[in-house]
Design a protein around this motif. Structure first.
Motif, PDB file in Angstrom:
ATOM      1  N   TYR A 199      -3.977  -8.392  -3.400  1.00 47.69           N
ATOM      2  CA  TYR A 199      -3.703  -7.800  -2.836  1.00 47.69           C
ATOM      3  C   TYR A 199      -4.582  -8.573  -1.960  1.00 47.69           C
ATOM      4  O   TYR A 199      -4.640  -8.821  -0.367  1.00 47.69           O
ATOM      5  CB  TYR A 199      -4.197  -6.195  -2.992  1.00 47.69           C
TER       6      TYR A 199
ATOM      7  N   LEU B 173       1.255  -1.370  -0.223  1.00 48.80           N
ATOM      8  CA  LEU B 173      -0.117   0.001  -0.197  1.00 48.80           C
ATOM      9  C   LEU B 173       0.766   1.631   0.114  1.00 48.80           C
ATOM     10  O   LEU B 173       0.932   2.555  -0.150  1.00 48.80           O
ATOM     11  CB  LEU B 173      -0.932   0.116   1.190  1.00 48.80           C
TER      12      LEU B 173
ATOM     13  N   ARG C 263       2.241   0.855  -4.487  1.00 52.93           N
ATOM     14  CA  ARG C 263       0.839   0.168  -5.286  1.00 52.93           C
ATOM     15  C   ARG C 263       1.208   1.351  -6.616  1.00 52.93           C
ATOM     16  O   ARG C 263       0.436   0.207  -7.934  1.00 52.93           O
ATOM     17  CB  ARG C 263      -0.038   1.249  -4.118  1.00 52.93           C
TER      18      ARG C 263
ATOM     19  N   PHE D  27      -5.105  -5.447  -9.157  1.00 51.44           N
ATOM     20  CA  PHE D  27      -3.892  -4.855  -7.854  1.00 51.44           C
ATOM     21  C   PHE D  27      -4.891  -5.653  -6.820  1.00 51.44           C
ATOM     22  O   PHE D  27      -4.322  -6.391  -6.247  1.00 51.44           O
ATOM     23  CB  PHE D  27      -3.782  -3.827  -7.746  1.00 51.44           C
TER      24      PHE D  27
END
Length: 219
Positions: free
Chosen positions: A46, A25, A30, A42
């Protein structure tokens, strides 16, 4: 030696969990990941990483040496069930609902005149996490699980302050305060369908807990 490896495994899982939630993050990380995977890719990656790290952490806590701090009693069991009911209702009333005050913070579709659960709780998902962590902290009085669920509860309790700071920076302090004042003056209306969804989640967790975790949450 087994105890040492057990604690070492728990510490490693704990470190991996927090690193997996913080490193991806960071803005630079990111941005690179989104450029490579796309926004949805993503999010999916994640989420999978987070769930994998959480599963590892829970297994590692179960394998750590058992050091009893307090026994499970009927009173603690009832408190656990009550807190989990509250957690499920909070989730049912908040999941998928626009909330410009919370992390993620999509504002599209949010009506300050009909804020729903946000009228009572600015960060309902974090509140649900705090209820979940406290419930399992009470039900699991051994040292490893006290550390595990204590950290989750502490994170949820403090997380709202960090989210507020970030949202104020992004929205502007004056705009944030104006929107919150509008929410505070709105009438409280909780959607019955979402309440039923929360109750359904609660029933499903009670039914599945013995099958998935191996322990019944009921007295």
């Amino acid at each position: 030696m087994d105890a040492l490896f057990g604690w070492a495994g728990f510490a490693a899982a704990l470190a991996a969990f927090f690193l997996s939630h913080s490193l991806p993050l960071r803005p630079a990380n990111r941005a690179r990941a989104v450029a490579l995977l796309g926004a949805r890719g993503f999010t999916s990656a994640y989420s999978a990483l987070s769930l994998g790290a959480l599963a590892w952490l829970i297994v590692a806590a179960g394998r750590a040496p058992y050091v009893l701090l307090w026994p499970r009693t009927p009173g603690l069991t009832h408190a656990t069930l009550a807190l989990m009911l509250l957690a499920c209702l909070l989730l049912g009333l908040s999941i998928g609902r626009p909330n410009p005050f919370s992390f993620g913070g999509p504002a599209e579709g949010f009506d300050p005149a009909r804020p729903g659960i946000v009228r009572l709780v600015r960060h309902p998902v974090l509140a649900a996490l705090a209820c979940w962590g406290t419930a399992h902290l009470l039900a699991n009085g051994d040292l490893a699980h006290v550390i595990l669920f204590g950290l989750f509860t502490g994170f949820a309790a403090l997380g709202g302050r960090f989210v507020d700071r970030r949202r104020k920076r992004l929205m502007g302090d004056a705009a944030w305060r104006k929107l919150w004042q509008q929410v505070q003056t709105a009438p409280l209306r909780l959607e019955p369908a979402r309440l039923l969804a929360g109750l359904g989640l609660y029933g499903a967790l009670i039914a599945l807990h013995p099958l998935v975790i191996g322990v019944s949450p009921l007295p």
